[in-house]
Scaffold this active site. Sequence first.
Site: not given
Length: 178
Positions: A135, A138
């Site tokens: 991700c 993130c």
Amino acid sequence: MSNVTPIKDLIGDFAKDIRLNISSILTGTTPTDLTNNQILGVTLAVSFATGNTKLIETVQSSLTSELSQEEVHAAKSAAAIMAMNNVYYRSINQISDDSFKKLPTGLRMQVIGRPGIDKVTFELYCLAISALNGCGHCLDSHSQVLQKANISNQDIQLAIKIASVIQAAHISITIEST
């Protein structure tokens, strides 16, 4: 982590590089300002995130005397919350329609604000799990928080290296058991 032998013993000869990397990255031979407990906690959190029970049991039994109950609980919490957040934020950021980014998230994430251990250490756990789960949103968010907390790029990189070798160990153990 003083004894990585139990982890290495799970990995076959076909993955010798992975065994060597586990030794060099997890035994403190890499220069770092991270504490031993931060390295161990990242290792445990990423192990939980792989879902590989053999790996989790081996890592957890190797660390039980070195990590507090709060650190183990936080590693579990990080694996759980990032399983949700990584899917959500990765997906929202892959949708080309930017209007999705403006919608309220509507997901409970209180553990990130109150993880039960110091926030910087929990951010390291979340960063490493985000690397494992791919991700980018993130990864960017957690690395910025860590940089603001004066964690060096080399130490951020170390957390990502831990994620990469634990993921490789997970895959190697899975291959070995087939």
